[in-house]
Design a protein around this motif. Sequence first.
Motif, short mmCIF file in Angstrom:
data_model
loop_
_atom_site.label_atom_id
_atom_site.label_comp_id
_atom_site.label_asym_id
_atom_site.label_seq_id
_atom_site.Cartn_x
_atom_site.Cartn_y
_atom_site.Cartn_z
N ASP A 65 0.88 -1.15 0.00
CA ASP A 65 0.00 0.00 0.00
C ASP A 65 0.92 1.21 0.00
O ASP A 65 1.57 1.50 1.01
N ILE A 66 1.02 1.89 -1.15
CA ILE A 66 2.03 2.94 -1.29
C ILE A 66 1.41 4.26 -1.74
O ILE A 66 0.29 4.28 -2.27
N ILE A 67 2.15 5.32 -1.51
CA ILE A 67 1.78 6.65 -1.96
C ILE A 67 2.87 7.13 -2.91
O ILE A 67 4.06 7.04 -2.60
N VAL A 68 2.48 7.64 -4.07
CA VAL A 68 3.42 8.10 -5.09
C VAL A 68 4.03 9.42 -4.63
O VAL A 68 3.31 10.37 -4.33
N ARG A 69 5.36 9.47 -4.58
CA ARG A 69 6.08 10.68 -4.17
C ARG A 69 6.73 11.41 -5.33
O ARG A 69 6.87 12.61 -5.32
N GLU A 70 7.20 10.66 -6.35
CA GLU A 70 7.83 11.26 -7.52
C GLU A 70 7.40 10.50 -8.76
O GLU A 70 7.01 9.34 -8.68
N LEU A 71 7.51 11.15 -9.91
CA LEU A 71 7.22 10.51 -11.19
C LEU A 71 8.53 10.33 -11.93
O LEU A 71 9.43 11.15 -11.82
N ALA A 72 8.63 9.24 -12.68
CA ALA A 72 9.84 8.96 -13.43
C ALA A 72 9.47 8.44 -14.81
O ALA A 72 8.57 7.62 -14.95
N VAL A 89 2.86 2.63 6.90
CA VAL A 89 3.32 1.86 8.05
C VAL A 89 2.50 0.57 8.20
O VAL A 89 3.06 -0.50 8.48
N GLU A 90 1.19 0.66 7.96
CA GLU A 90 0.33 -0.53 8.07
C GLU A 90 0.75 -1.59 7.05
O GLU A 90 0.74 -2.78 7.34
N SER A 91 1.10 -1.14 5.87
CA SER A 91 1.52 -2.06 4.81
C SER A 91 2.80 -2.78 5.19
O SER A 91 2.94 -3.99 4.98
N VAL A 92 3.75 -2.05 5.75
CA VAL A 92 5.03 -2.65 6.15
C VAL A 92 4.80 -3.70 7.23
O VAL A 92 5.32 -4.82 7.14
N THR A 93 4.02 -3.35 8.26
CA THR A 93 3.78 -4.32 9.34
C THR A 93 3.01 -5.53 8.84
O THR A 93 3.30 -6.66 9.24
N ARG A 94 2.03 -5.32 7.95
CA ARG A 94 1.25 -6.44 7.40
C ARG A 94 2.17 -7.38 6.60
O ARG A 94 2.09 -8.60 6.76
N THR A 97 4.44 -9.41 8.97
CA THR A 97 3.75 -10.51 9.64
C THR A 97 3.46 -11.64 8.65
O THR A 97 3.55 -12.81 9.02
N GLN A 98 3.12 -11.30 7.40
CA GLN A 98 2.90 -12.33 6.38
C GLN A 98 4.18 -13.12 6.13
O GLN A 98 4.15 -14.35 6.04
N GLN A 99 5.30 -12.42 6.02
CA GLN A 99 6.56 -13.09 5.77
C GLN A 99 6.97 -13.96 6.95
O GLN A 99 7.47 -15.07 6.78
N ALA A 100 6.74 -13.48 8.18
CA ALA A 100 7.06 -14.28 9.36
C ALA A 100 6.20 -15.54 9.41
O ALA A 100 6.69 -16.63 9.75
N ALA A 101 4.92 -15.42 9.06
CA ALA A 101 4.04 -16.58 9.05
C ALA A 101 4.49 -17.60 8.00
O ALA A 101 4.47 -18.81 8.25
#
Length: 136
Positions: A65-72, A89-94, A97-101
């Motif tokens: 889940d990302i937000i666009v900061r720059e265009l390329a 932050v929610e995306s990173v933690t999710r 946890t998926q990778q740990a599982a």
Amino acid sequence: MSSDSTTQIRLDKWLWAARFYKTRMQASEAINGGHIKLNGQRTKPGARLQIGDQLFIRKQMLTFDIIVRELAQRRGPASVAERLYEETVESVTRRETQQAARREQARLNPRPKRKPDKRERRKIIRFVNKYSQENS
């Protein structure tokens, strides 16, 4: 590779430049397959992406889940591509946890060291057929 004078870019081209996909064709297929959502909506590969847009990306077993900061316009090194977006932050933690599982699942169910040979495959097939007939 930083923000050009343009204020919009094609979604498939940006996903390729941000290194989410190796080719624009793969990015287009993911978009057409519904794996990419732009601001919560399904979209097309030619959709115009702007700074501040939110993308939801499902890639293999991972979700971003990302937000666009720059265009390329062009694809560059990974270090530059990381600056094109910010992951929530929610995306990173999710994802963590998926990778740990998955790691825990792999630890509990290790892969066999080799494939079964012809004789072992026949035994497996007989067992499965016998088991399925008993439950029918």
